[in-house]
Write a protein that holds these residues in place. Structure first.
Motif, PDB file in Angstrom:
ATOM      1  N   ILE A  34      25.089 110.389 -36.064  1.00 57.41           N
ATOM      2  CA  ILE A  34      26.396 110.852 -36.538  1.00 57.41           C
ATOM      3  C   ILE A  34      26.733 112.172 -35.840  1.00 57.41           C
ATOM      4  O   ILE A  34      25.886 113.052 -35.695  1.00 57.41           O
ATOM      5  CB  ILE A  34      26.434 111.016 -38.075  1.00 57.41           C
ATOM      6  CG1 ILE A  34      27.844 111.366 -38.529  1.00 57.41           C
ATOM      7  CG2 ILE A  34      25.408 112.025 -38.576  1.00 57.41           C
ATOM      8  CD1 ILE A  34      28.041 111.294 -40.039  1.00 57.41           C
ATOM      9  N   GLY A  35      27.978 112.300 -35.372  1.00 60.77           N
ATOM     10  CA  GLY A  35      28.363 113.542 -34.694  1.00 60.77           C
ATOM     11  C   GLY A  35      29.651 113.378 -33.922  1.00 60.77           C
ATOM     12  O   GLY A  35      30.025 112.262 -33.548  1.00 60.77           O
ATOM     13  N   GLY A  36      30.336 114.501 -33.691  1.00 59.37           N
ATOM     14  CA  GLY A  36      31.587 114.477 -32.948  1.00 59.37           C
ATOM     15  C   GLY A  36      32.649 113.638 -33.637  1.00 59.37           C
ATOM     16  O   GLY A  36      33.523 113.077 -32.987  1.00 59.37           O
ATOM     17  N   LYS A  58      20.570 110.584 -37.504  1.00 57.84           N
ATOM     18  CA  LYS A  58      21.071 111.974 -37.521  1.00 57.84           C
ATOM     19  C   LYS A  58      20.371 112.808 -36.471  1.00 57.84           C
ATOM     20  O   LYS A  58      19.290 112.451 -36.018  1.00 57.84           O
ATOM     21  CB  LYS A  58      20.742 112.619 -38.876  1.00 57.84           C
ATOM     22  CG  LYS A  58      21.671 112.252 -39.998  1.00 57.84           C
ATOM     23  CD  LYS A  58      21.291 113.071 -41.227  1.00 57.84           C
ATOM     24  CE  LYS A  58      22.047 112.565 -42.438  1.00 57.84           C
ATOM     25  NZ  LYS A  58      21.519 113.095 -43.679  1.00 57.84           N
ATOM     26  N   GLY A  59      20.957 113.989 -36.172  1.00 59.68           N
ATOM     27  CA  GLY A  59      20.298 114.965 -35.309  1.00 59.68           C
ATOM     28  C   GLY A  59      20.852 114.954 -33.902  1.00 59.68           C
ATOM     29  O   GLY A  59      21.547 114.022 -33.509  1.00 59.68           O
ATOM     30  N   ARG A  60      20.527 115.994 -33.134  1.00 62.69           N
ATOM     31  CA  ARG A  60      20.957 116.064 -31.739  1.00 62.69           C
ATOM     32  C   ARG A  60      19.739 116.256 -30.839  1.00 62.69           C
ATOM     33  O   ARG A  60      19.381 115.387 -30.072  1.00 62.69           O
ATOM     34  CB  ARG A  60      21.943 117.224 -31.519  1.00 62.69           C
ATOM     35  CG  ARG A  60      23.356 116.873 -31.907  1.00 62.69           C
ATOM     36  CD  ARG A  60      24.061 115.960 -30.888  1.00 62.69           C
ATOM     37  NE  ARG A  60      25.240 115.343 -31.491  1.00 62.69           N
ATOM     38  CZ  ARG A  60      25.557 114.062 -31.439  1.00 62.69           C
ATOM     39  NH1 ARG A  60      24.788 113.214 -30.812  1.00 62.69           N
ATOM     40  NH2 ARG A  60      26.632 113.590 -32.018  1.00 62.69           N
ATOM     41  N   GLU A  61      19.080 117.380 -30.978  1.00 58.77           N
ATOM     42  CA  GLU A  61      17.869 117.633 -30.186  1.00 58.77           C
ATOM     43  C   GLU A  61      16.789 116.639 -30.585  1.00 58.77           C
ATOM     44  O   GLU A  61      16.185 115.978 -29.773  1.00 58.77           O
ATOM     45  CB  GLU A  61      17.371 119.061 -30.435  1.00 58.77           C
ATOM     46  CG  GLU A  61      18.320 120.138 -29.965  1.00 58.77           C
ATOM     47  CD  GLU A  61      18.532 120.132 -28.465  1.00 58.77           C
ATOM     48  OE1 GLU A  61      17.516 120.190 -27.744  1.00 58.77           O
ATOM     49  OE2 GLU A  61      19.695 120.063 -28.025  1.00 58.77           O
ATOM     50  N   THR A  62      16.563 116.559 -31.902  1.00 61.03           N
ATOM     51  CA  THR A  62      15.617 115.590 -32.443  1.00 61.03           C
ATOM     52  C   THR A  62      16.412 114.587 -33.262  1.00 61.03           C
ATOM     53  O   THR A  62      17.107 114.960 -34.197  1.00 61.03           O
ATOM     54  CB  THR A  62      14.600 116.302 -33.360  1.00 61.03           C
ATOM     55  OG1 THR A  62      13.982 117.336 -32.606  1.00 61.03           O
ATOM     56  CG2 THR A  62      13.553 115.336 -33.863  1.00 61.03           C
ATOM     57  N   ILE A  63      16.285 113.331 -32.879  1.00 59.40           N
ATOM     58  CA  ILE A  63      17.046 112.296 -33.577  1.00 59.40           C
ATOM     59  C   ILE A  63      16.144 111.584 -34.575  1.00 59.40           C
ATOM     60  O   ILE A  63      15.052 111.130 -34.231  1.00 59.40           O
ATOM     61  CB  ILE A  63      17.650 111.300 -32.562  1.00 59.40           C
ATOM     62  CG1 ILE A  63      18.676 112.040 -31.698  1.00 59.40           C
ATOM     63  CG2 ILE A  63      18.291 110.110 -33.270  1.00 59.40           C
ATOM     64  CD1 ILE A  63      19.272 111.233 -30.583  1.00 59.40           C
TER      65      ILE A  63
END
Ligand SMILES: [Zn+2]
Length: 234
Positions: A34-36, A58-63
């Motif tokens: 989820i993001g943006g 979830k997450g960006r660096e760590t998904i």
């Protein structure tokens, strides 16, 4: 996602690198977190003929992949991941439609800005400011968007510098004026021959013709000159 083509990959192999209850980390993944403004992917992790549902990502660096309870997964296991393609493809089309609608609103109504969005598989919404849509404007917007979809245009993902982006598009269309000053290079999504250009990390389709048609669902005032435009695809 490095390219538009990679958005079309549905299966991958990976190794489990961390487990905390029902949260699983992998050494690589195709699941979009989820993001943006875009919802997460769902799908399954396969191991030894067993299929475990991925419910949330979830997450960006760590998904992290939230899976169903009683999964019995263990660290170091090799899994095969598989994305729920119907859901993902709907997100790709909805998201690309958002770029296009934002560009059309900007073009038709004197530089009106996109100030928010939420991309879901069944209905999506975009917040514009400053604007007050009347019937005529809504008809014009939907007609123009659907005509552009019919004409078609390829999408590309590029890495560009802040200066290069600002040379092509006004900052109020790209929201570059909101990007922190220390960010020099950005991943941008370009439609056709700079019909639209916008920094974005979401998933998109190869050609806007894949969208089909947009259908207006409703509008809502959010105060201070902001109106929310909701749409679906048909
Ligand atoms: Zn995007």
């Amino acid at each position: 996602m490095d390219s538009i083509k990679s958005c079309y990959l549905k299966e991958f192999n990976a190794e489990i690198t961390n487990i905390e209850d029902d949260l699983i980390e992998l050494d690589q993944t195709l699941f979009y977190p989820i993001g943006g403004g875009q919802d997460w992917d769902q799908g399954i992790l396969k191991i030894n003929n067993k299929e475990i549902n991925v419910l949330e990502v979830k997450g960006r660096e760590t998904i992290t992949h939230l899976v169903e309870s009683n999964h019995n997964l263990e660290m170091g296991q090799k899994i095969q991941g598989s994305i729920d393609w119907e859901r993902r493809y709907a997100h790709m089309k909805m998201h690309t439609a958002q770029h296009l609608i934002s560009a059309v609103v900007y073009d038709l109504f004197d530089g009106v800005r996109t100030v928010g969005n939420q991309i879901r598989h069944d209905r999506s919404r975009i917040d514009f400011n400053p604007i007050s849509f009347d019937e005529e404007m809504l008809t014009e917007l939907v007609t123009e968007t659907n005509e552009r979809i019919k004409r078609g245009a390829e999408l590309q993902v590029k890495t560009m510098s802040r200066d290069e982006i600002n040379e092509i598009m006004p900052p109020e269309r790209t929201n570059m004026d909101l990007v922190p000053p220390h960010v020099e290079n950005l991943r941008v999504v370009v439609i056709g021959d700079n019909l639209d250009l916008c920094p974005c990390a979401g998933t998109h389709i190869q050609n806007i013709s894949e969208i089909g048609e947009i259908e207006f669902l409703g509008k809502k005032s959010k105060g201070k000159g902001t109106q929310r435009f909701s749409y679906t695809l048909k």
